[in-house]
Design a protein around this motif. Structure first.
Motif, PDB file in Angstrom:
ATOM      1  N   ARG A  78     -26.182 -35.610  -9.234  1.00  0.00           N
ATOM      2  CA  ARG A  78     -26.744 -36.441 -10.305  1.00  0.00           C
ATOM      3  C   ARG A  78     -25.690 -37.419 -10.821  1.00  0.00           C
ATOM      4  NH1 ARG A  78     -29.325 -34.227 -15.928  1.00  0.00           N
ATOM      5  NH2 ARG A  78     -27.114 -34.014 -16.483  1.00  0.00           N
ATOM      6  N   GLY A  79     -24.453 -36.942 -10.960  1.00  0.00           N
ATOM      7  CA  GLY A  79     -23.375 -37.823 -11.409  1.00  0.00           C
ATOM      8  C   GLY A  79     -23.130 -38.956 -10.437  1.00  0.00           C
ATOM      9  N   THR A  80     -23.258 -38.668  -9.148  1.00  0.00           N
ATOM     10  CA  THR A  80     -23.058 -39.703  -8.129  1.00  0.00           C
ATOM     11  C   THR A  80     -24.070 -40.835  -8.293  1.00  0.00           C
ATOM     12  OG1 THR A  80     -22.159 -38.120  -6.534  1.00  0.00           O
ATOM     13  CG2 THR A  80     -23.078 -40.159  -5.643  1.00  0.00           C
ATOM     14  N   PHE A  81     -25.324 -40.486  -8.484  1.00  0.00           N
ATOM     15  CA  PHE A  81     -26.348 -41.531  -8.594  1.00  0.00           C
ATOM     16  C   PHE A  81     -26.298 -42.237  -9.948  1.00  0.00           C
ATOM     17  CE2 PHE A  81     -27.743 -39.983  -4.623  1.00  0.00           C
ATOM     18  CZ  PHE A  81     -28.529 -40.975  -4.065  1.00  0.00           C
ATOM     19  N   LYS A  82     -25.854 -41.539 -10.987  1.00  0.00           N
ATOM     20  CA  LYS A  82     -25.645 -42.232 -12.265  1.00  0.00           C
ATOM     21  C   LYS A  82     -24.512 -43.244 -12.128  1.00  0.00           C
ATOM     22  CE  LYS A  82     -27.458 -38.882 -15.589  1.00  0.00           C
ATOM     23  NZ  LYS A  82     -27.140 -38.008 -16.738  1.00  0.00           N
ATOM     24  N   TYR A  83     -23.492 -42.865 -11.405  1.00  0.00           N
ATOM     25  CA  TYR A  83     -22.374 -43.767 -11.155  1.00  0.00           C
ATOM     26  C   TYR A  83     -22.842 -45.001 -10.381  1.00  0.00           C
ATOM     27  CZ  TYR A  83     -18.148 -45.462  -8.798  1.00  0.00           C
ATOM     28  OH  TYR A  83     -17.143 -46.244  -8.295  1.00  0.00           O
ATOM     29  N   LEU A  84     -23.669 -44.785  -9.361  1.00  0.00           N
ATOM     30  CA  LEU A  84     -24.190 -45.903  -8.584  1.00  0.00           C
ATOM     31  C   LEU A  84     -25.064 -46.823  -9.429  1.00  0.00           C
ATOM     32  CD1 LEU A  84     -25.010 -44.006  -5.268  1.00  0.00           C
ATOM     33  CD2 LEU A  84     -23.296 -45.814  -5.549  1.00  0.00           C
ATOM     34  N   LYS A  85     -25.707 -46.279 -10.436  1.00  0.00           N
ATOM     35  CA  LYS A  85     -26.529 -47.097 -11.337  1.00  0.00           C
ATOM     36  C   LYS A  85     -25.697 -47.818 -12.393  1.00  0.00           C
ATOM     37  CE  LYS A  85     -30.994 -44.716 -11.121  1.00  0.00           C
ATOM     38  NZ  LYS A  85     -32.054 -44.032 -11.900  1.00  0.00           N
ATOM     39  N   GLY A  86     -24.418 -47.496 -12.449  1.00  0.00           N
ATOM     40  CA  GLY A  86     -23.563 -48.140 -13.442  1.00  0.00           C
ATOM     41  C   GLY A  86     -23.505 -47.412 -14.758  1.00  0.00           C
ATOM     42  N   ASP A  87     -24.032 -46.207 -14.818  1.00  0.00           N
ATOM     43  CA  ASP A  87     -23.996 -45.405 -16.044  1.00  0.00           C
ATOM     44  C   ASP A  87     -22.720 -44.567 -16.021  1.00  0.00           C
ATOM     45  OD1 ASP A  87     -24.542 -44.050 -18.332  1.00  0.00           O
ATOM     46  OD2 ASP A  87     -26.469 -43.238 -17.684  1.00  0.00           O
ATOM     47  N   SER A  88     -21.589 -45.235 -16.211  1.00  0.00           N
ATOM     48  CA  SER A  88     -20.287 -44.621 -15.972  1.00  0.00           C
ATOM     49  C   SER A  88     -19.996 -43.439 -16.886  1.00  0.00           C
ATOM     50  CB  SER A  88     -19.182 -45.677 -16.123  1.00  0.00           C
ATOM     51  OG  SER A  88     -19.366 -46.728 -15.215  1.00  0.00           O
ATOM     52  N   ALA A  89     -20.329 -43.544 -18.164  1.00  0.00           N
ATOM     53  CA  ALA A  89     -20.009 -42.478 -19.113  1.00  0.00           C
ATOM     54  C   ALA A  89     -20.741 -41.187 -18.756  1.00  0.00           C
ATOM     55  CB  ALA A  89     -20.352 -42.917 -20.530  1.00  0.00           C
ATOM     56  N   ASP A  90     -22.056 -41.289 -18.518  1.00  0.00           N
ATOM     57  CA  ASP A  90     -22.830 -40.098 -18.167  1.00  0.00           C
ATOM     58  C   ASP A  90     -22.421 -39.561 -16.803  1.00  0.00           C
ATOM     59  OD1 ASP A  90     -24.159 -40.180 -20.536  1.00  0.00           O
ATOM     60  OD2 ASP A  90     -26.053 -40.925 -19.728  1.00  0.00           O
ATOM     61  N   ALA A  91     -22.083 -40.460 -15.896  1.00  0.00           N
ATOM     62  CA  ALA A  91     -21.648 -40.033 -14.565  1.00  0.00           C
ATOM     63  C   ALA A  91     -20.363 -39.222 -14.666  1.00  0.00           C
ATOM     64  CB  ALA A  91     -21.430 -41.250 -13.673  1.00  0.00           C
ATOM     65  N   LEU A  92     -19.425 -39.692 -15.464  1.00  0.00           N
ATOM     66  CA  LEU A  92     -18.158 -38.985 -15.634  1.00  0.00           C
ATOM     67  C   LEU A  92     -18.381 -37.607 -16.252  1.00  0.00           C
ATOM     68  CD1 LEU A  92     -15.092 -39.174 -15.334  1.00  0.00           C
ATOM     69  CD2 LEU A  92     -15.007 -40.192 -17.619  1.00  0.00           C
ATOM     70  N   ALA A  93     -19.316 -37.543 -17.203  1.00  0.00           N
ATOM     71  CA  ALA A  93     -19.617 -36.253 -17.842  1.00  0.00           C
ATOM     72  C   ALA A  93     -20.205 -35.273 -16.832  1.00  0.00           C
ATOM     73  CB  ALA A  93     -20.586 -36.477 -18.997  1.00  0.00           C
ATOM     74  N   ASP A  94     -21.113 -35.762 -15.972  1.00  0.00           N
ATOM     75  CA  ASP A  94     -21.720 -34.889 -14.964  1.00  0.00           C
ATOM     76  C   ASP A  94     -20.691 -34.395 -13.954  1.00  0.00           C
ATOM     77  OD1 ASP A  94     -24.256 -34.763 -15.952  1.00  0.00           O
ATOM     78  OD2 ASP A  94     -25.177 -36.064 -14.438  1.00  0.00           O
ATOM     79  N   ILE A  95     -19.827 -35.281 -13.496  1.00  0.00           N
ATOM     80  CA  ILE A  95     -18.821 -34.891 -12.503  1.00  0.00           C
ATOM     81  C   ILE A  95     -17.837 -33.888 -13.112  1.00  0.00           C
ATOM     82  CG2 ILE A  95     -16.940 -35.701 -11.055  1.00  0.00           C
ATOM     83  CD1 ILE A  95     -19.691 -36.455 -10.013  1.00  0.00           C
ATOM     84  N   THR A  96     -17.473 -34.095 -14.354  1.00  0.00           N
ATOM     85  CA  THR A  96     -16.584 -33.145 -15.026  1.00  0.00           C
ATOM     86  C   THR A  96     -17.264 -31.794 -15.173  1.00  0.00           C
ATOM     87  OG1 THR A  96     -15.472 -34.940 -16.232  1.00  0.00           O
ATOM     88  CG2 THR A  96     -15.260 -32.711 -17.133  1.00  0.00           C
ATOM     89  N   GLN A  97     -18.562 -31.813 -15.479  1.00  0.00           N
ATOM     90  CA  GLN A  97     -19.318 -30.563 -15.566  1.00  0.00           C
ATOM     91  C   GLN A  97     -19.347 -29.853 -14.217  1.00  0.00           C
ATOM     92  OE1 GLN A  97     -21.118 -29.426 -18.632  1.00  0.00           O
ATOM     93  NE2 GLN A  97     -20.792 -27.610 -17.388  1.00  0.00           N
ATOM     94  N   SER A  98     -19.465 -30.623 -13.142  1.00  0.00           N
ATOM     95  CA  SER A  98     -19.452 -30.045 -11.812  1.00  0.00           C
ATOM     96  C   SER A  98     -18.136 -29.318 -11.532  1.00  0.00           C
ATOM     97  CB  SER A  98     -19.657 -31.163 -10.769  1.00  0.00           C
ATOM     98  OG  SER A  98     -19.477 -30.691  -9.458  1.00  0.00           O
ATOM     99  N   ILE A  99     -17.030 -29.933 -11.948  1.00  0.00           N
ATOM    100  CA  ILE A  99     -15.716 -29.322 -11.744  1.00  0.00           C
ATOM    101  C   ILE A  99     -15.593 -28.026 -12.535  1.00  0.00           C
ATOM    102  CG2 ILE A  99     -13.238 -29.617 -12.191  1.00  0.00           C
ATOM    103  CD1 ILE A  99     -13.669 -32.617 -11.513  1.00  0.00           C
ATOM    104  N   GLU A 100     -16.156 -28.028 -13.731  1.00  0.00           N
ATOM    105  CA  GLU A 100     -16.078 -26.819 -14.556  1.00  0.00           C
ATOM    106  C   GLU A 100     -16.870 -25.669 -13.927  1.00  0.00           C
ATOM    107  OE1 GLU A 100     -17.355 -27.998 -18.423  1.00  0.00           O
ATOM    108  OE2 GLU A 100     -15.539 -29.186 -18.837  1.00  0.00           O
ATOM    109  N   PHE A 101     -17.995 -25.983 -13.285  1.00  0.00           N
ATOM    110  CA  PHE A 101     -18.780 -24.939 -12.635  1.00  0.00           C
ATOM    111  C   PHE A 101     -18.104 -24.433 -11.353  1.00  0.00           C
ATOM    112  CE2 PHE A 101     -22.631 -26.481 -15.015  1.00  0.00           C
ATOM    113  CZ  PHE A 101     -22.926 -25.252 -15.613  1.00  0.00           C
ATOM    114  N   ASP A 102     -17.430 -25.365 -10.637  1.00  0.00           N
ATOM    115  CA  ASP A 102     -16.777 -24.959  -9.388  1.00  0.00           C
ATOM    116  C   ASP A 102     -15.510 -25.787  -9.177  1.00  0.00           C
ATOM    117  OD1 ASP A 102     -15.982 -24.131  -6.914  1.00  0.00           O
ATOM    118  OD2 ASP A 102     -17.768 -24.799  -5.840  1.00  0.00           O
ATOM    119  N   PRO A 103     -14.357 -25.285  -9.645  1.00  0.00           N
ATOM    120  CA  PRO A 103     -13.093 -26.025  -9.512  1.00  0.00           C
ATOM    121  C   PRO A 103     -12.672 -26.242  -8.062  1.00  0.00           C
ATOM    122  CG  PRO A 103     -12.904 -24.285 -11.147  1.00  0.00           C
ATOM    123  CD  PRO A 103     -14.193 -24.045 -10.414  1.00  0.00           C
TER     124      PRO A 103
END
Length: 634
Positions: free
Chosen positions: A352-377
């Motif tokens: 989801r973060g990848t496609f938000k990033y592609l849409k230019g929604d950088s803030a939400d994309a960064l939040a999703d990717i960070t959440q992904s790291i927290e679930f699986d470092p």
């Protein structure tokens, strides 16, 4: 290169330098956008068939000197500051030029010529609109010269109110553009911008090619926030001086940015986020090595579960069309809304973060990717994607730290070294980039883009023979992959080997048609358009290839930019403007919109100059013809 539309390898383009002129920037946009697909914030993001490249923006505003007081000039009539008439002599071209320069800077001289004697102001009549016509034309001319001379003295003594009165009297005697410009200089010193505009406008009406008045009015317009009008005057000034005035050219650059940013912010208000062209999305996604879906996800068949929608999004991605990518983005949103199994959470947030990033929604994309790291470092791809997002903010160190975190989790993941190489590439650290590309190859020799990027890096280092050898090896190892032929063709095109380059592009086009006729990568078509134009100056054929690309991928900003430039080269400015505006409309973020609008505004200004200053149209045409004949970009 010496082509009218410059071509550089798509993976090797660099950000536009702020020192380049307005029209060089406009023509350079095509070459840059072959690779520089989007500019976000302070960073240019480049995506090619060889993977994503994140370009740090090295463009600076530049140290532009503010246009301030302009020296009072001597009248073209040959009058001295005391009003006496200089005896006319036949002059050489050099002498005439010297006199002009001296006249334009008369106010800067510390003392008047020894022979000049300024009569006391009291001896001059008090001129009014009612009595001025009581004097003969020759008398008025002499009085005007004397008044101007006294006005110059008052100006140099910073007695601006007194100077204004004297110049006003001179204007009554003889409406001369220099007198209006001199009075405008006084108003300029007093920051009376409306009066500056009024007087410079009068001067320009009397002499439409009065560069000093145009620059002074442009400065006044800028001071009151009339940026578009200021841009128009500075552009006209640049054309009159054939872009030799660095200050005026720098002002055009600065104002283009201001106008584009102002319009860009308005465009963003309420503008929905949307995906870029399928060409862009495909090239971004394939910059990561393809991996199998998480185990068991393909068995999710219940449409009421997030797992089903997560799997559906992965299947949509494989279709590689605009609609399928949009369906994938919606599927990933729905997956997390419904909730996914714990073992899929990190992957779901990553997608989801990848496609938000592609849409230019950088803030939400960064939040999703960070959440992904927290679930699986241990999910190293999330570190890589977050590094690219951080790099877009200009934080190179932060990006490098995320790459290091990824390496600490899995030092044998070739994607880490490939994308870290991209960081080195864009910061011109070619040796480090080549080392990381080679490391990526050593870990996985079957990932084509590491080989392609290594070849491009060798080319940038000046190792042409090594680069060509790398691409020849790629042809043998990846003979069925169109990207090899596309990027090999770009390097050949950069060397002006047109026939060979077009042959490679044709191979790539045919392979694309066979592999995915409805979702083909259109970059080879655009490259063939450029090669056709550069080789044979064949506008018709070049346009045809660009329009074919737009039929296959209507939102391909690279094709739109290339077509806009081809139209601009032909002097079809109004048509070019439509395509530049279309590119701005397709942009997703403020940075992208500003980048596109700057070229749209440059083109719009050129059109306005032609309409408002028709006497400059011939000069613009002459410049364009000279540029085309010399093979240099306009």
């Amino acid at each position: 290169m010496s082509n009218a539309i410059p071509s550089t390898p798509a993976t090797a383009a660099l950000p536009i330098d702020a020192s380049s002129s307005l029209w060089s920037r406009v023509s350079g946009w095509v070459a840059d956008n072959k690779a520089v697909a989007y500019t976000i914030g302070a960073v240019v993001v480049v995506v090619t068939g060889a993977g994503v490249v994140y370009y740090l923006n090295t463009q600076k505003d530049g140290d532009v000197r503010k246009i301030g007081e302009v020296h009072i000039s001597e009248s073209s009539s040959g009058e001295r500051q005391d009003g006496s008439i200089r005896k006319k002599k036949k002059k050489s071209k050099k002498t005439k030029k010297d006199d002009t320069e001296k006249g334009e800077n008369a106010a800067a001289t510390s003392t008047p010529p020894p022979a000049a004697t300024v009569e006391p102001e009291a001896e001059l009549p008090e001129f009014t609109e009612e009595n001025v016509n009581e004097y003969t034309a020759e008398e008025r001319k002499v009085f005007a010269g004397k008044l101007k001379g006294q006005g110059n003295e008052a100006y140099n003594a910073k007695k601006y109110d007194e100077a204004i009165k004297l110049y006003t009297q001179a204007i009554l005697c003889k409406p001369d553009p220099i007198f209006y410009s001199n009075r405008a200089a006084c108003y300029n010193a007093q920051s009376n911008w409306e009066a500056v505009i009024e007087d410079t406008t009068a001067a320009i009406a009397l002499n439409p090619e009065y560069v000093k008045a145009l620059n002074r009015r442009a400065n006044a317009y800028e001071q009151i926030g009339e940026f578009s009008k200021s841009l128009l005057d500075y552009t006209a000034s640049c054309i009159l001086e054939q872009f030799r005035n660095d200050n005026a050219a720098a002002s055009v650059e600065r104002l283009l940015k201001i106008v584009a940013e102002t319009k860009g912010r308005k465009m963003l208000e309420g503008k929905p986020k949307r995906l870029p062209s399928p060409t862009f999305v495909t090239n971004y996604l394939q910059s990561f090595r393809e991996k199998p879906a998480p185990e068991g996800l393909e068995d999710a068949t219940d449409e009421n579960t997030g797992d089903y929608w997560l799997n559906k999004g992965l299947q949509d991605i494989k279709i590689k069309t605009a609609q399928s990518y949009e369906d994938a983005a919606q599927a990933f949103d729905k997956a997390l809304e419904l909730g996914v199994s714990e073992k899929y959470q990190a992957f779901a947030y990553n997608m989801r973060g990848t496609f938000k990033y592609l849409k230019g929604d950088s803030a939400d994309a960064l939040a999703d990717i960070t959440q992904s790291i927290e679930f699986d470092p241990k999910l190293t791809q999330s570190y890589i994607k977050r590094a690219s997002m951080i790099l877009e903010t200009g934080d190179k160190q932060g990006a490098e730290e995320d790459f290091q975190r990824a390496i600490s989790q899995n030092p044998d993941d070739p994607d880490i070294y490939y994308h870290r190489a991209q960081l080195h590439f864009i910061t011109l650290e070619y040796s480090e980039a080549a080392r990381d590309y080679q490391k990526s190859i050593d870990l996985d020799r079957d990932f084509i883009y590491s080989h392609i990027q290594l070849g491009v890096t060798q080319y940038k280092q000046g190792s042409i023979a090594s680069s060509m050898a790398t691409f020849r090896r790629c042809e043998k190892k990846f003979e069925k992959n169109p990207d090899v032929y596309n990027y090999y063709g770009e390097l050949l095109l950069d060397q002006s080997k047109y026939e060979e380059a077009i042959g490679k592009f044709d191979q790539a086009i045919n392979m694309e048609k066979e592999a995915r006729p409805m979702g083909m990568n259109v970059l080879p078509l655009i490259n063939k358009a450029l090669a056709t134009f550069q080789w044979k100056q064949n506008y018709e054929e070049a346009e045809k290839y660009c329009k074919t690309a737009l039929i296959l991928d209507p939102d391909c900003d690279i094709a739109i930019a290339t077509l806009a430039q081809l139209l601009l080269q032909q002097g079809r400015v109004a048509e070019a403007l439509e395509y530049f505006e279309r590119a701005a409309d397709l942009a997703r973020t403020e940075g992208e919109i500003v980048n596109a609008l700057s070229y749209a505004e440059a083109t719009r200004t050129q059109l306005e100059v032609q309409e408002k200053y028709p006497h400059l149209a011939a000069k613009m045409g002459a410049l364009s013809s000279a540029a085309a004949m010399s093979g240099m970009p306009r």
